[in-house]
Design a protein around this motif. Sequence first.
Motif, short mmCIF file in Angstrom:
data_model
loop_
_atom_site.label_atom_id
_atom_site.label_comp_id
_atom_site.label_asym_id
_atom_site.label_seq_id
_atom_site.Cartn_x
_atom_site.Cartn_y
_atom_site.Cartn_z
N ARG A 251 1.14 -13.36 -4.28
CA ARG A 251 0.52 -14.05 -5.53
C ARG A 251 1.56 -14.46 -6.59
NH1 ARG A 251 -4.62 -11.42 -3.97
NH2 ARG A 251 -3.81 -9.65 -4.93
N GLN A 252 2.69 -13.48 -6.62
CA GLN A 252 3.49 -13.91 -7.61
C GLN A 252 4.42 -14.96 -7.26
OE1 GLN A 252 5.04 -12.15 -10.31
NE2 GLN A 252 4.06 -10.02 -9.97
N ALA A 253 4.46 -15.32 -5.88
CA ALA A 253 5.24 -16.50 -5.42
C ALA A 253 4.24 -17.87 -5.61
CB ALA A 253 5.59 -16.45 -3.95
N ASP A 254 2.89 -17.66 -5.31
CA ASP A 254 1.82 -18.65 -5.35
C ASP A 254 0.53 -18.09 -5.75
OD1 ASP A 254 -0.04 -20.79 -4.79
OD2 ASP A 254 0.83 -21.27 -2.83
N ALA A 255 0.16 -18.51 -6.80
CA ALA A 255 -1.18 -17.78 -7.40
C ALA A 255 -2.39 -18.04 -6.37
CB ALA A 255 -1.30 -18.22 -8.68
N SER A 256 -2.35 -19.27 -5.84
CA SER A 256 -3.38 -19.65 -4.98
C SER A 256 -3.49 -18.95 -3.30
CB SER A 256 -3.49 -21.20 -4.98
OG SER A 256 -2.18 -21.55 -4.26
N VAL A 257 -2.64 -18.03 -2.99
CA VAL A 257 -2.51 -17.91 -1.85
C VAL A 257 -3.85 -17.17 -1.19
CG1 VAL A 257 -0.09 -17.81 -1.23
CG2 VAL A 257 -1.23 -15.86 -1.98
N LYS A 258 -4.30 -17.30 -0.13
CA LYS A 258 -5.52 -16.40 0.36
C LYS A 258 -4.91 -15.11 1.00
CE LYS A 258 -8.67 -19.84 2.11
NZ LYS A 258 -8.96 -20.30 3.39
N PRO A 259 -5.71 -14.01 0.53
CA PRO A 259 -5.39 -12.65 0.79
C PRO A 259 -5.04 -12.55 2.44
CG PRO A 259 -7.47 -12.51 -0.15
CD PRO A 259 -7.03 -13.97 -0.13
N MET A 260 -3.93 -11.94 2.93
CA MET A 260 -3.91 -11.75 4.39
C MET A 260 -4.34 -10.41 4.92
SD MET A 260 0.09 -12.23 4.72
CE MET A 260 0.63 -11.19 6.15
N ILE A 261 -4.18 -9.29 3.66
CA ILE A 261 -4.33 -7.89 4.13
C ILE A 261 -5.78 -7.53 3.89
CG2 ILE A 261 -3.58 -5.74 3.44
CD1 ILE A 261 -1.23 -7.16 4.46
N ALA A 262 -6.15 -6.81 4.99
CA ALA A 262 -7.57 -6.09 4.96
C ALA A 262 -7.45 -4.67 4.87
CB ALA A 262 -8.52 -6.34 6.06
N PRO A 263 -7.05 -3.99 3.80
CA PRO A 263 -6.93 -2.54 3.55
C PRO A 263 -7.94 -1.66 4.09
CG PRO A 263 -7.15 -3.72 1.23
CD PRO A 263 -7.61 -4.64 2.28
N SER A 264 -7.55 -0.82 4.75
CA SER A 264 -8.51 0.18 5.36
C SER A 264 -8.05 1.61 5.20
CB SER A 264 -8.71 0.01 6.75
OG SER A 264 -9.17 1.00 7.55
N GLN A 265 -8.91 2.43 4.86
CA GLN A 265 -8.24 3.89 4.32
C GLN A 265 -8.25 4.85 5.70
OE1 GLN A 265 -8.47 5.37 0.37
NE2 GLN A 265 -9.96 7.14 1.21
N GLY A 266 -7.69 5.62 5.92
CA GLY A 266 -7.70 6.78 6.83
C GLY A 266 -7.39 7.87 6.07
N VAL A 267 -8.06 9.18 6.38
CA VAL A 267 -8.02 10.42 5.65
C VAL A 267 -7.62 11.38 6.79
CG1 VAL A 267 -9.48 12.22 4.68
CG2 VAL A 267 -9.52 9.83 3.81
N HIS A 268 -6.93 12.55 6.46
CA HIS A 268 -6.70 13.61 7.33
C HIS A 268 -6.94 15.05 6.42
CE1 HIS A 268 -4.12 10.76 9.02
NE2 HIS A 268 -4.36 11.26 10.24
N LEU A 269 -7.29 16.04 7.24
CA LEU A 269 -7.59 17.24 6.84
C LEU A 269 -6.61 18.02 7.51
CD1 LEU A 269 -11.72 17.66 6.66
CD2 LEU A 269 -10.12 16.44 4.77
N VAL A 270 -5.91 19.30 6.54
CA VAL A 270 -5.06 19.88 7.26
C VAL A 270 -5.66 21.42 7.13
CG1 VAL A 270 -2.87 21.02 6.99
CG2 VAL A 270 -3.43 18.57 6.46
N PHE A 271 -5.70 22.29 8.14
CA PHE A 271 -6.12 23.47 8.36
C PHE A 271 -5.16 24.49 9.01
CE2 PHE A 271 -9.48 20.51 9.40
CZ PHE A 271 -10.56 20.94 8.51
N ASP A 272 -5.33 25.68 8.83
CA ASP A 272 -4.04 26.78 9.46
C ASP A 272 -4.34 26.59 10.95
OD1 ASP A 272 -6.06 28.69 10.61
OD2 ASP A 272 -6.20 29.69 8.68
N ARG A 273 -3.27 27.27 11.49
CA ARG A 273 -3.11 27.19 12.93
C ARG A 273 -4.06 27.72 13.69
NH1 ARG A 273 1.04 26.27 16.45
NH2 ARG A 273 1.12 27.83 18.36
N SER A 274 -4.89 28.65 13.16
CA SER A 274 -5.96 29.22 13.92
C SER A 274 -6.94 28.36 14.67
CB SER A 274 -6.68 30.52 13.41
OG SER A 274 -7.39 29.89 12.18
N PHE A 275 -7.37 27.32 13.94
CA PHE A 275 -8.03 26.19 14.52
C PHE A 275 -7.56 25.59 15.90
CE2 PHE A 275 -9.57 26.72 10.05
CZ PHE A 275 -10.85 26.83 10.42
N LEU A 276 -6.40 25.44 16.01
CA LEU A 276 -5.75 24.86 17.23
C LEU A 276 -4.48 25.81 17.54
CD1 LEU A 276 -6.77 22.15 18.76
CD2 LEU A 276 -4.60 21.26 17.71
#
Length: 537
Positions: A251-276
């Motif tokens: 958009r800095q280059a051209d304010a009228s551009v259509k968005p090309m990114i569809a952001p999608s969030q991914g989450v991780h949880l961390v546990f101690d080694r006893s779980f695996l």
Amino acid sequence: MRRGLHRANGAEGKQARMNRLEMLRCVQVHRERWDIIVVGGGATGVGTAIDAASRGYDVVLFEQSDFGKGTSSRSTKLVHGGVRYLEQGNVSLVMEALKERGLLLQNAPHLVHDLGFVVPNYDWWEAPFYGIGLKLYNVLAGKYGFGTSRILSREETLERLPTIQTDGLRGGVIYFDGQFDDTRLLINMVATAFEQGATLLNYAPVTSLTKDNDGYIDGVIACDAETGEEFQARAKVVINATGAFSDGLRRQADASVKPMIAPSQGVHLVFDRSFLPGDSAMMVPHTSDGRVMFAIPWHGYTLVGTTDTPVPAATLEPVATEAEIEFILSTASLYLAKKPARADVLSVFAGIRPLVKSADIGNTAALSRDHTIHIEKSGLITIAGGKWTTYRRMAEDCVNQAAMLAQLPEKACITQGLRIHGFDGNARRFGPRYVYGSDAPAVEALMQADPRLAKPLHPALPYTGAEVIWAVRFEMARTIEDVLARRTRALFLNARAALAMSLCVAELMAGELNCGDAWKAQQVQAFEEIARHYVLS
Ligand SMILES: Cc1cc2nc3c(=O)[nH]c(=O)nc-3n(C[C@H](O)[C@H](O)[C@H](O)COP(=O)(O)OP(=O)(O)OC[C@H]3O[C@@H](n4cnc5c(N)ncnc54)[C@H](O)[C@@H]3O)c2cc1C
């Protein structure tokens, strides 16, 4: 002005003397146009800088925060072909990724290793179905294969996954993929780019793009975030490698551009080694949101994820939602005999996938994982999508396009055989310091020279004072967060332990950077502010 700084050839173990002040000076005294400016210091941008510099182009990279602050520190840590895309019938994507997986193991063996993934089977049809699919995965890897997949009996499955839910368990299928430490690889890639002649600056946001009289992008205005000083850099071509932030720069280059990114969030949880507790990972091919879920042994802990939640916009420090946390806990509980609870979570981290929109698809799990190179009318090149595993191939395609557009002299890509800084085929002999590869003896020398630097900074983690000193002296770490989140992985493994280490890290850093008490206090406070998002209360 090319190659103004001293660059040792570090792939074989000599030290790359990366220093932010010298990088900054190099940018400030560079009077000619750069061949290429890269904006964004994640896997894609740094990979692009390696490719361009190793072809002999004059390249500078600007990262607004620290290298890897964006998505590239927040991955599942897999160097993989993507078995899921095979199921979607995307054979060429899988083949390309499997080849890149093999090249990464070849060029960075200190950081990439193979790992067995067990798909547990609870239904009669699963063994033949996944067995055949994963045989195809082997075949597609060809000479880049990691290990042969096979069907496991119930007993063999339990041997590999001793904590798996046994009710109704019939057996499993094992296949092999790669695992890595994403930011250790990234920082070694920064060193590689530097050794090849690139200049790379962290804490240097690009605030705007400049244009020539014909409206073509001919440079950037960037800022030294530490002093607030602005500077201009001119180039024959500018590459936008800002991942989930790509549309902002477009958009800095051209304010009228259509968005090309569809952001999608991914989450991780961390546990101690006893779980695996074993050496194998578990892969669940179909969760209720249509994704795969992994439980993976990583640096002596257990990493479980991930989710796929569309979000309206990318942020630099994304935060896991309660729904995502509950989803991972409940899905993991279906497969693990020891049910993980909130109180067991040692760290939670979120990352944003820079998925490229192809059409109006509601479900981001169905969006293409292929990369896209987009050239604006103004000449700005955007490289987005893909995945960590394929960064080298993305960079090759992007530099080919950039060289053509900027009419740079034609030079062949050499990264297929280019060793990454730290290359060492037997790094495990360095114990927990294996991630430094050929730099490990130099880190150990710091420990020997001053035994106070040899003690772990927290009993739950192996990190020592020597690693803090190393990160500041040679890896351009500027903040406590740089050290605890990306040069070491303390924040991602055990957030409370990282918080407990922060004052000690501040002391060590202040000594190296010549900073006083006010700096230390400000740093500890800033780290606490960020780290609280990694702690589950
Ligand atoms: C949850 C999750 C799990 C994943 N797991 C895997 C996996 O296991 N294996 C795999 O191969 N891939 C995986 N991926 C994909 C992979 O992590 C990404 O494709 C990759 O890291 C994207 O890198 P990037 O350089 O394009 O983006 P980023 O890493 O986000 O880098 C972009 C950078 O641009 C900087 N920037 C933005 N604006 C500016 C500006 N104006 N000036 C200067 N700098 C700027 C940002 O600060 C950022 O550091 C995963 C992704 C997610 C979200």
